[in-house]
Write an enzyme that holds these catalytic residues in place. Structure first.
Site, PDB file in Angstrom:
ATOM      1  N   ASP A  43       0.848  -1.188   0.000  1.00 37.10           N
ATOM      2  CA  ASP A  43       0.000   0.000   0.000  1.00 37.10           C
ATOM      3  C   ASP A  43       0.882   1.235   0.000  1.00 37.10           C
ATOM      4  O   ASP A  43       2.066   1.175   0.335  1.00 37.10           O
ATOM      5  CB  ASP A  43      -0.912   0.013   1.241  1.00 37.10           C
ATOM      6  CG  ASP A  43      -1.853   1.215   1.246  1.00 37.10           C
ATOM      7  OD1 ASP A  43      -2.462   1.483   0.187  1.00 37.10           O
ATOM      8  OD2 ASP A  43      -1.952   1.911   2.264  1.00 37.10           O
ATOM      9  N   SER A  44       0.286   2.363  -0.338  1.00 38.33           N
ATOM     10  CA  SER A  44       1.003   3.634  -0.290  1.00 38.33           C
ATOM     11  C   SER A  44       1.319   4.040   1.154  1.00 38.33           C
ATOM     12  O   SER A  44       2.143   4.910   1.384  1.00 38.33           O
ATOM     13  CB  SER A  44       0.153   4.723  -0.938  1.00 38.33           C
ATOM     14  OG  SER A  44      -1.039   4.899  -0.201  1.00 38.33           O
ATOM     15  N   GLY A  73      -2.316   9.299  -4.564  1.00 39.53           N
ATOM     16  CA  GLY A  73      -3.447   9.863  -5.309  1.00 39.53           C
ATOM     17  C   GLY A  73      -3.093  10.931  -6.331  1.00 39.53           C
ATOM     18  O   GLY A  73      -3.541  10.869  -7.479  1.00 39.53           O
ATOM     19  N   CYS A 100      -4.043  -1.027  -2.385  1.00 41.06           N
ATOM     20  CA  CYS A 100      -4.099   0.409  -2.621  1.00 41.06           C
ATOM     21  C   CYS A 100      -4.879   0.597  -3.919  1.00 41.06           C
ATOM     22  O   CYS A 100      -4.528   0.011  -4.950  1.00 41.06           O
ATOM     23  CB  CYS A 100      -2.675   0.933  -2.761  1.00 41.06           C
ATOM     24  SG  CYS A 100      -2.573   2.629  -3.383  1.00 41.06           S
ATOM     25  N   ASN A 101      -5.941   1.377  -3.847  1.00 42.48           N
ATOM     26  CA  ASN A 101      -6.784   1.543  -5.041  1.00 42.48           C
ATOM     27  C   ASN A 101      -6.047   2.246  -6.171  1.00 42.48           C
ATOM     28  O   ASN A 101      -6.197   1.883  -7.335  1.00 42.48           O
ATOM     29  CB  ASN A 101      -8.043   2.331  -4.700  1.00 42.48           C
ATOM     30  CG  ASN A 101      -9.084   1.492  -3.985  1.00 42.48           C
ATOM     31  OD1 ASN A 101      -9.971   0.949  -4.610  1.00 42.48           O
ATOM     32  ND2 ASN A 101      -8.968   1.354  -2.677  1.00 42.48           N
ATOM     33  N   THR A 102      -5.239   3.258  -5.832  1.00 40.47           N
ATOM     34  CA  THR A 102      -4.530   3.991  -6.874  1.00 40.47           C
ATOM     35  C   THR A 102      -3.548   3.053  -7.585  1.00 40.47           C
ATOM     36  O   THR A 102      -3.479   3.016  -8.821  1.00 40.47           O
ATOM     37  CB  THR A 102      -3.789   5.196  -6.264  1.00 40.47           C
ATOM     38  OG1 THR A 102      -4.662   5.878  -5.361  1.00 40.47           O
ATOM     39  CG2 THR A 102      -3.346   6.156  -7.339  1.00 40.47           C
ATOM     40  N   GLU A 159      -3.472   9.396   7.551  1.00 36.78           N
ATOM     41  CA  GLU A 159      -2.040   9.193   7.808  1.00 36.78           C
ATOM     42  C   GLU A 159      -1.577   9.988   9.039  1.00 36.78           C
ATOM     43  O   GLU A 159      -0.597   9.641   9.669  1.00 36.78           O
ATOM     44  CB  GLU A 159      -1.203   9.559   6.569  1.00 36.78           C
ATOM     45  CG  GLU A 159      -1.351   8.583   5.388  1.00 36.78           C
ATOM     46  CD  GLU A 159      -0.529   7.278   5.540  1.00 36.78           C
ATOM     47  OE1 GLU A 159       0.516   7.286   6.215  1.00 36.78           O
ATOM     48  OE2 GLU A 159      -0.959   6.248   4.983  1.00 36.78           O
ATOM     49  N   CYS A 174     -10.821   3.495  -1.508  1.00 38.11           N
ATOM     50  CA  CYS A 174      -9.466   3.778  -1.027  1.00 38.11           C
ATOM     51  C   CYS A 174      -9.352   3.035   0.289  1.00 38.11           C
ATOM     52  O   CYS A 174     -10.243   3.134   1.139  1.00 38.11           O
ATOM     53  CB  CYS A 174      -9.270   5.276  -0.809  1.00 38.11           C
ATOM     54  SG  CYS A 174      -7.692   5.672  -0.004  1.00 38.11           S
ATOM     55  N   HIS A 234      -7.600   3.524   2.802  1.00 35.63           N
ATOM     56  CA  HIS A 234      -7.487   4.358   3.995  1.00 35.63           C
ATOM     57  C   HIS A 234      -8.863   4.668   4.597  1.00 35.63           C
ATOM     58  O   HIS A 234      -8.980   4.936   5.779  1.00 35.63           O
ATOM     59  CB  HIS A 234      -6.815   5.708   3.658  1.00 35.63           C
ATOM     60  CG  HIS A 234      -5.329   5.638   3.519  1.00 35.63           C
ATOM     61  ND1 HIS A 234      -4.718   5.070   2.420  1.00 35.63           N
ATOM     62  CD2 HIS A 234      -4.318   6.060   4.327  1.00 35.63           C
ATOM     63  CE1 HIS A 234      -3.392   5.167   2.570  1.00 35.63           C
ATOM     64  NE2 HIS A 234      -3.133   5.761   3.707  1.00 35.63           N
TER      65      HIS A 234
END
Lengths: 271, 271
Positions: A9-10, A42, A72-74, A151, A184, A186
């Site tokens: 993930d980011s 993003g 991570c969706n992006t 975050e 997302c 998050h």
């Protein structure tokens, strides 16, 4: 020993997927990388997201992972197809599981999607949804403030509420969706606030639960379920600040994790 | 033209799976066989169930199916592994989807399963559940009167209630489950009565919805989703009484079906 599932993930968002993997697949080991240092993904270009994703994948190859979950969706929007083509292990993204769950839950076939700018720009959700059912109406909305909020470790309270209310306003104005995809990973961390703002009658779909369900099927389908009977191990790595990453993990996971380290990712030559 | 999904069942129960396939995969064509003449499969030997299942599969091969859904728990328990080994198309049963969904829904990891004598005797559900999570407690209960009730077209009313109350009593006496798997595809037709008897607080899992979700993933994973843009076709075949089969189908499906025929299955030489 059983080979681990790799999760990337980011940042900390993929922990919502990792937690569901632990709950639904309690025998499976996990090796997780959060690229916190370069989060959020993003607003980045497709090329950057692809490069960073491959750097995480290269690192996880050393762990001999048996399946990769792009949590991570992006990263899913920009790299999933390429990863599936180039890797020999099964690769699962978070977009299709959320799309399939939304189709299964929605009664009126009007589905909202919230995500990062990158995910919304990629149109990955409308594509995944209409590939299955062309009659579906999709209402997408980028919410660029949500990832930085999460975050920072802020999941509730007046600041979270004000940000969520502001970003969801355009979606609330266009009525009629009965299902909202948290596009997302998050966002499940601020799910309660999102549900409060969007209204209790809307099905809110979290990719974490859905992706874990599908990971379970794909492992079983490929005869890759853990079989050793040994206790699983959970290894978590961040490219960024140890204390912040650790604090969120300690709040999110109930049990202790085995390894927690800061790593440096190596640049990968262009594919 | 897109190739159809093949769906087989001992009778009308598989219609609960077919209906969910139509809802969640509206572009997909379906070819369905209900072996109504030899229903119920529950009390039959494993050898009989295997033979009958292969006869349906051989018939569906003429339809050039791209995936097979074994929409009968008893047939899944006794033939799924063999079908997966011997057929070159993806084969999906109804047991693992129900098991995975139950694991995802259950909070206390105490899961009830109701099914035919054959399904309960096979221990397929306890095996599928504990393969994923060894800490799960499974409470199985055979309900041999349910399939004949449903095949007679009786889904509600005092007779249904009395039968369901009688057969679920042993499960109600042993408290503590929070999730109940309908381990027979006939049971969703009497789901309301089952929910009333077992109590509103128990998650009742219907394999139909879950199997359709997983069928969607497996089609996508194998790049087999319908792509022609043509309208799908729905073909339904019974080995038994046309009128009874038709009546239940008309009640259960909202739209009209394309073909409705009585067929005779040919014996298959022993494998």
């Amino acid at each position: 020993m059983d080979r681990p599932i790799g999760v990337i993930d980011s940042g900390v968002g993929g922990m919502t997927v990792a937690k569901e993997l632990m709950r639904q697949l309690p025998k499976e080991s996990i090796s997780y990388i959060g690229d916190t240092k370069r989060c959020p993904y993003g607003p980045r270009t497709a090329e950057e997201v692809q490069r960073f994703t491959w750097e995480m994948v290269e690192h996880l190859k050393k762990h001999d992972i048996k399946m990769l979950v792009v949590a991570c969706n992006t990263a899913t929007a920009f790299t999933l197809k390429e990863l599936q083509q180039k890797l020999t292990i099964p690769v699962l993204g978070v977009i299709e599981p959320g799309a399939r769950a939304a189709i299964s839950f929605s009664e009126n076939r009007r589905i909202g999607v919230i995500g990062t700018e990158g995910t919304v720009r990629s149109e990955a959700y409308p594509e995944a949804l209409t590939a299955i059912d062309s009659s579906i109406f999709v209402n997408s909305q980028a919410c660029p403030s949500f990832v930085p909020l999460v975050e920072r470790g802020i999941f509730t309270g007046p600041e979270a509420l004000a940000i969520v209310e502001k970003e969801l306003q355009p979606l609330k104005d266009k009525n009629g969706i009965d299902t909202l995809i948290l596009g997302c990973t998050h966002y499940p961390l601020i799910r309660d606030v999102i549900q409060e703002v969007i209204g209790a009658s809307i099905n809110v779909i979290s990719s974490g639960e859905e992706t874990a369900r599908e990971a379970s099927l794909i492992l079983s389908y490929n005869q890759l379920l853990a079989q050793s009977g040994e206790d699983p191990t959970f290894k978590f790595y961040t490219t960024g600040d140890y204390q912040k990453f650790r604090k969120i993990a300690d709040e999110w996971f109930e049990g202790p994790l085995d390894i927690f380290e800061v790593i440096e990712l190596e640049p990968v030559p262009p594919m």
